[in-house]
Enzyme design. Sequence first.
Site, PDB file in Angstrom:
ATOM      1  N   ARG A  21       0.828  -1.207   0.000  1.00 31.84           N
ATOM      2  CA  ARG A  21       0.000   0.000   0.000  1.00 31.84           C
ATOM      3  C   ARG A  21       0.865   1.261   0.000  1.00 31.84           C
ATOM      4  NH1 ARG A  21      -3.619  -0.103   4.829  1.00 31.84           N
ATOM      5  NH2 ARG A  21      -1.774  -1.027   5.707  1.00 31.84           N
ATOM      6  N   ASN A  39      -6.202  -3.026   2.222  1.00 34.25           N
ATOM      7  CA  ASN A  39      -6.086  -4.457   2.474  1.00 34.25           C
ATOM      8  C   ASN A  39      -7.470  -5.062   2.633  1.00 34.25           C
ATOM      9  OD1 ASN A  39      -3.282  -4.462   2.499  1.00 34.25           O
ATOM     10  ND2 ASN A  39      -3.133  -4.250   4.713  1.00 34.25           N
TER      11      ASN A  39
END
Length: 91
Positions: A21, A39
């Site tokens: 990320r 996520n």
Amino acid sequence: MADIVRKHIIFHGSVQGVGFRYYSEHKANQLRLTGWVKNLYNGDVEMEVQGSEAAIDELVAFLAGRRFVQITGMDVKKLDVVEEERSFGID
């Protein structure tokens, strides 16, 4: 702007806990892409990203090339372009 696209992508593989990320946010902002990344509970990572097709391809190639990231598959769906977004962030 006909060359702008928006994609919803689910990344499968070793994509959580490896900076995925962070790398996504950093590179997407560098490429002037908009959207978000987060996520999922099953270990996958979900992303919506908007910009030129070439820039999105560059982002995906960049992510696949990270040392500890191992993308084993992707589910990609084209979406309608969204006008109001200005940056890319972690959700």
